[in-house]
Each structure stands twice: as structure tokens, then as C-alpha cells.
Design a protein around this motif. Structure first.
Motif, PDB file in Angstrom:
ATOM      1  N   ALA A  85       0.923  -1.363   0.087  1.00 22.21           N
ATOM      2  CA  ALA A  85      -0.129   0.112  -0.154  1.00 22.21           C
ATOM      3  C   ALA A  85       0.750   1.152   0.222  1.00 22.21           C
ATOM      4  O   ALA A  85       0.520   2.330  -0.695  1.00 22.21           O
ATOM      5  N   ALA A  86       2.087   1.336   0.832  1.00 24.94           N
ATOM      6  CA  ALA A  86       2.906   2.549   0.648  1.00 24.94           C
ATOM      7  C   ALA A  86       3.714   2.551  -0.485  1.00 24.94           C
ATOM      8  O   ALA A  86       3.974   3.695  -0.907  1.00 24.94           O
ATOM      9  N   ILE A  87       4.174   1.402  -1.259  1.00 28.16           N
ATOM     10  CA  ILE A  87       5.252   1.638  -2.324  1.00 28.16           C
ATOM     11  C   ILE A  87       4.721   0.902  -3.522  1.00 28.16           C
ATOM     12  O   ILE A  87       5.570   1.114  -4.628  1.00 28.16           O
ATOM     13  N   GLY A  88       3.784   0.125  -3.401  1.00 25.24           N
ATOM     14  CA  GLY A  88       3.594  -0.685  -4.598  1.00 25.24           C
ATOM     15  C   GLY A  88       3.981  -1.923  -4.512  1.00 25.24           C
ATOM     16  O   GLY A  88       5.196  -2.313  -3.915  1.00 25.24           O
ATOM     17  N   ARG A  89       3.303  -2.972  -5.272  1.00 25.10           N
ATOM     18  CA  ARG A  89       3.738  -4.362  -5.522  1.00 25.10           C
ATOM     19  C   ARG A  89       5.177  -4.771  -6.169  1.00 25.10           C
ATOM     20  O   ARG A  89       5.972  -5.355  -5.730  1.00 25.10           O
ATOM     21  N   ALA A  90       5.317  -3.856  -7.073  1.00 27.02           N
ATOM     22  CA  ALA A  90       6.646  -4.041  -7.880  1.00 27.02           C
ATOM     23  C   ALA A  90       7.983  -3.549  -7.013  1.00 27.02           C
ATOM     24  O   ALA A  90       8.869  -4.360  -6.792  1.00 27.02           O
ATOM     25  N   ALA A  91       7.715  -2.417  -6.335  1.00 22.60           N
ATOM     26  CA  ALA A  91       8.457  -2.095  -5.362  1.00 22.60           C
ATOM     27  C   ALA A  91       8.946  -2.822  -4.108  1.00 22.60           C
ATOM     28  O   ALA A  91      10.010  -3.239  -3.698  1.00 22.60           O
TER      29      ALA A  91
END
Length: 605
Positions: free
Chosen positions: A161-167
Motif C-alpha cells: 500500500a505504501a510503495i506498490g507491489r513491484a517495489a
């Protein structure tokens, strides 16, 4: 290119003496690296609850690695550290690492480890430290493939939720890379998660080696099954970043196949060889997976045949490659006949989940399906076996035993559909033992023998009702079709479920042409005034068409209608796949309106 091969010891353990004897041969064929898929097949001193009963001791693994070094083959252990980590979660002390949680918040017994769990890096560091002495190629492979449960744990959901699934994924790769560097090693990983998280590519450490795998023939680029076999662009993106890129075909059989589909295997291998040469790949790894239902020597033959790509100039056609593979493994005298017999088995591949259902339940065989193709198949393998027994010199024992076992499978298919002669169970058991014992512990039982012993007690239920139907897999992806029946106490109960995947080149296309017959056992009195409550459900990803639905007991048949025949949504072309085999993606209730049963009919396969 570095030329490498793989042994999958995680599914079953080949005998150490047999493994040691193969290493000089592989060196002579020009292989330079050995990848060992381990999971719980080796002792980890730092995690004593992980190794299984027949695991290699550290001394035994050391002998294997030292023997490889003596013939100038270096070793790369594969230590799964995301997907395929059930080998860790089976240990109650490590179960809390699981991504998957029950309603009460407790870790479930099945799943994969969570990258954000506070103990994950601690456990990863212990595993890497324990295998470091055996990483003689200076690198370790950490897997990371098929990790579709990523993001289910509250902690991983929070980070996503904070940085995205890829990150989130790339951050975990970076942390593992630091652990491997601390052990003085480079890190390798499979490429498939980058299909679904392409934004992670630019965030990966540049010194990570990435291995792209795909197990069907292809013309331009490998394809992505979950994206309806769309061509992959990952290799180009990785090379544009200057990252080390490997191409990975496969040498063996899928799941329940007792013999490799040689035509497909060489189509896949030569496709990758051309592709790797074109893109100037760093390496070429012939992978091996789940060989426990076949004679391991036959995958060795494929590895030996693959060596013709660099040993023989010009490269021979696949049939001659296979002949030379048999010659390298078993000698020149039997090689021509062995190659002919092995290729002949391609005519009737025992492949795909629709075909494999009979291994667990004979009552899943459709009573209305035409038995003619199965009669032809049984006759074909019976005659092929008879011809093989007249050959002088005799065929190699692993191939001869495989023929006997393959004839049994064909005879069983015929028997279950026609009630004809019983399949040759005793000879099949002897053959299964030969296929197993040549390279494995003779005190253990392999899955083929377990299946045969179960077959001895199986029988057909002559009066039970079946829901017969056809599945048209017109847009192959990753689908599962199930039949559910409503029960007053239990709600909707699954009566039968089957994946659509076929593991054949002709099914690995964006537009499929395979339609398969299925049957689900149904609880019903036969009273048309009280129809059973039934529905089709689709799980996984993609679309299918359901055709020719009817209830039958082998004599009467009651046709059914559907409000719609197409289930599911088109497979995505990009993005994160919502792959959950427990969740129904679509459903369709079956309706019965016929007042009188129709005459029995046969449906051709």
C-alpha cells in the motif's frame, strides 16, 4: 554461453552413487555448471527441522560437489526463498512466516513465506550461510518464481500500500542480494515474476542474474501462459539494463507423464538455443522438474542429445540428436532403435490434467466418450512393445520398462471405457520398479507404484449418475473448471475439478483448438421431478466454453441447458494476476427441462 544442466532432488532423491557416476559424462558432453534444486533434500545445520528423512547429509553433498569440481563442473544450489517454500512452512517452528492467514489470524499450514515478516531475512540468511560452502560457481539461485500469494499477509499488504507491489518485490530482491554478497556470492533468480511486475526490473540490483524459463517451442520470443500466451518482453528489458540473462528449456516430462514428449522437448530446446544465440545470452540452462514418474535416464538422454547443439557441426535434426543422445548414454548399438521407439511414443502423449484424472478416480471417466481412440492407442502400444521385444540387441532397460508401463496406461484407459480385458497390473508393477530402482532407493516406493497399488482396488460404479460435458479451451491461459452440487447441509460441494492445461505445444497458443470430455459424479435418485442442483464454476485466469452438457447413467441421458456457455473473463495482457485456485471467478447454474430422457449417444473425443 555457459552450458548448464539441473537436477531436481526436491521431488525425490536419486542415489548418490548414480549421481556421482553421471558427472564425468556431463563434463564430456560439454556442460560446465550443475544446478541443484534442493528444498528439503539437504541438511541445514542452522534449521534442523527442515531436512526430510532421505535428505543428503552435508558430507554427501560435499562429495557430490567435490566430484563435480574434479571434472570441472561448478555447482549452483537453488534455495527457494519466496514461492515454493512449503519445505520451510512444514516445520511448525517456521510456519508463522506464511503469507496466508486464517480468519483467526494464525498462519495456515500451506502457502509461501512473506518477504515482510520480521524473521524472513533471518531464516534466509541461515539457509544461504549453510549452502555457501557448496556454491562453487560463486553464485546461488534463490528461485522467487510463481509467487502468486505475494501480498496476502497484513505486513506485506501494508508495504504494498505504501510503495506498490513491484517495489515491494524489488526491495526483497535487493535484501536477498545483500545477504548473498555478505556470503561472497552472486545471486540468481527466475524471471517469471517480472512478467507480472515489469516495473520491478529497473529497481533490481544490476548484478543479479535472471533466468527466463518457458517449456514449449516458440518462434520469436518465449510466451506468458497467464497472459494467454502473449510474447514475453522481459528478456529485452533485462538485456537493455545490461543484466546477466539466461535462457532455460526443460528436458523431461510434466507431472504425471511417464515419458518425455520428445518432439516438444527438442522443439523447446532448439527454440531456446537459437534465441540465446541471437540475444547473446550469458547462459543456457537445461532445467529438470518432477522426474519422479519417469525413468531418470531418459531425461539424461535428452541432456546428452542437447549437447549435439555444440558438439556436432552442423547441428543434426532432432531425430538424429535423440539417436546420438541414446548413443552417449547407452552405447551406439541400441541407439537407432531406441530413438525410433522413443519418438514413436509421441504419437499418443499421456498428457494434460483431463487425461490424468483417471490416476485418482476411474469414475471421472466419461461414460459417453467414444472408446475407439483408446482401443487404437492400446493396440499401438501393445504392438510397439511386441516389436521392441524382438529387437537384438535389446532396448535399454529403462526404455523397455517405460514401454511396458505406457502400455498399461493405455490398456487401463481401454478397460475403464469398455469393460474389456483388465490391464496388465503385475507387469506394470515390475516395470515401475525398474523405472524407479535404476537410479533411486529400491527400499522406497515411487508414485507410479503407489498409483498401481491403488488401481488394484479400484472399480467402476455402474449405476452412479454422471454430469458429462465438454470443455472448449479456446483461449488457453490458467483455468480450472469445476462442477459443484448443492447439498442441504454443506452448501455447494465440489464433485469434480480439472485444470485445462495440456502441456503440449499445440495447446500453448493464444487460440486453442482442444476440446476435452469430462464427467463429474452426481448424487441423484434419477427422479426428473427432483433435479440435482448443479453449477459450473471457473477458477484461475481466462475463459472457456462449456458444451454438450447432460446427465447420464450410461443408459439414459438427460440433456441440460445453460444460460450462457462461456465462462470467465479474457486473460489479462499485463499486470498482477489474481490467481487463486480456491476462489470461484465465475459460475453458471445448470438447468434441466427435458421431460423425457434421450436415447444414449456416443461422443467422439
Amino acid at each position: 554461453m555457459i552450458r548448464a544442466f539441473q537436477w531436481d532432488l526436491a521431488r525425490q532423491m536419486e542415489r548418490l552413487d548414480w549421481l556421482l557416476a553421471q558427472l564425468p559424462r556431463y563434463a564430456g558432453w560439454g556442460y560446465e555448471e550443475l544446478y541443484l534444486h534442493l528444498e528439503d533434500a539437504v541438511e541445514y545445520p542452522s534449521l534442523p527441522g527442515v531436512a526430510r528423512r532421505d535428505a543428503l547429509s552435508r558430507r554427501q553433498l560435499g562429495r557430490l560437489v567435490e566430484a563435480a569440481l574434479r571434472v570441472e563442473i561448478t555447482v549452483v544450489p537453488i534455495v527457494n526463498l519466496l514461492g515454493h517454500t512449503q519445505y520451510l512452512l512444514k516445520d511448525p517452528a517456521l510456519r508463522d512466516l506464511n503469507e496466508l492467514r486464517g480468519p483467526d489470524g494464525r498462519a495456515l499450514p500451506q502457502g509461501q513465506i512473506c518477504p515482510a515478516h520480521p524473521r524472513t531475512l533471518e531464516i534466509a540468511e541461515k539457509l544461504l550461510r549453510d549452502v555457501a560452502p557448496f556454491c562453487t560457481a560463486g553464485k546461488v539461485h534463490v528461485g522467487l518464481d510463481e509467487s502468486f500469494q505475494l501480498g496476502r499477509h497484513p505486513l506485506s499488504r501494508q508495504e504494498i500500500a505504501a510503495i506498490g507491489r513491484a517495489a515491494h518485490f524489488a526491495r526483497y530482491v535487493g535484501r536477498l542480494r545483500e545477504l548473498t554478497r555478505a556470503q561472497g556470492m552472486r545471486m540468481g533468480m527466475w524471471a517469471d515474476m517480472l512478467y507480472f511486475l515489469p516495473d520491478a526490473i529497473d529497481q533490481l540490483p544490476a548484478d543479479v542474474a535472471v533466468y527466463e524459463w518457458y517449456y514449449y517451442p516458440f518462434t520469436r520470443r518465449p510466451r506468458v501462459e497467464l497472459f494467454n500466451f502473449t510474447e514475453s518482453a522481459v528478456g529485452g528489458k533485462l538485456r537493455a539494463r545490461g543484466m546477466e540473462y539466461w535462457g532455460c528449456p526443460m528436458n523431461g516430462a510434466f507431472r504425471h507423464e511417464p515419458i518425455p514428449y520428445f518432439g516438444d522437448r527438442f522443439g523447446n530446446i532448439t527454440s531456446w538455443w537459437r534465441h540465446c544465440q541471437k540475444v547473446k545470452a550469458a547462459g543456457f540452462l537445461v532445467t529438470a522438474w518432477e522426474p519422479n514418474r519417469l525413468a531418470q535416464e531418459l531425461t539424461t538422454v535428452v541432456d546428452a542429445a542437447t549437447a549435439s547443439l555444440w558438439l556436432d557441426v552442423p547441428t543434426p535434426k532432432p531425430s538424429l540428436m535423440l539417436q546420438r543422445g541414446f548413443a552417449r548414454v547407452f552405447g551406439k548399438k541400441t541407439a537407432p532403435a531406441a530413438a525410433r521407439i522413443a519418438l514413436a511414443c509421441d504419437r499418443y502423449p499421456f498428457g494434460g490434467y483431463p487425461r490424468w484424472q483417471i490416476n485418482s478416480d476411474w469414475n471421472l471417466v466419461s461414460r459417453r466418450e467414444s472408446a475407439a481412440p483408446y482401443r487404437w492407442e492400446e493396440q499401438f502400444f501393445r504392438q510397439l512393445l511386441q516389436r521392441s521385444r524382438m529387437l537384438r540387441p535389446r532396448l535399454p532397460a529403462p526404455l523397455q520398462a517405460t514401454l511396458v508401463f505406457r502400455w498399461y496406461l493405455a490398456a487401463r484407459d481401454r478397460h475403464v471405457r469398455t469393460g474389456g480385458p483388465k490391464p496388465p497390473l503385475r507387469s506394470a508393477l515390475a516395470a515401475a520398479r525398474v523405472m524407479w530402482n535404476h537410479t533411486r532407493d529400491p527400499q522406497a516406493r515411487g508414485p507410479n507404484e503407489e498409483m498401481l497399488r491403488a488401481d488394484a482396488g479400484r472399480h467402476l460404479s455402474g449405476s452412479a449418475w454422471q454430469l458429462c460435458y465438454r470443455v472448449n479451451n479456446f483461449a488457453p491461459a490458467a483455468q480450472l473448471v469445476a462442477v459443484e452440487q448443492q447439498d442441504a447441509e454443506s452448501g455447494w460441494v465440489t464433485r469434480q475439478a480439472c485444470h485445462t492445461i495440456e502441456f503440449q505445444a499445440r495447446a500453448a497458443q493464444p487460440r486453442g483448438g482442444l476440446t476435452r470430455e469430462h464427467a463429474a459424479p452426481v448424487v441423484w435418485t434419477g427422479d426428473p421431478a427432483a433435479w440435482p442442483a448443479l453449477r459450473f464454476v471457473l477458477r484461475g485466469i481466462g475463459q472457456v466454453k462449456i458444451e454438450a452438457v447432460e446427465l447420464t447413467d450410461g443408459r439414459k441421458r438427460w440433456p441440460a441447458t445453460l444460460p450462457r456457455t462461456q465462462l470467465g473473463q479474457p486473460a489479462p495482457r499485463a499486470g498482477w494476476p489474481a490467481l487463486d485456485w480456491e476462489k470461484n471467478q465465475d459460475c453458471c447454474v445448470i438447468e434441466f427441462r427435458t421431460a423425457r430422457p434421450e436415447r444414449r449417444a456416443r461422443v467422439r473425443r
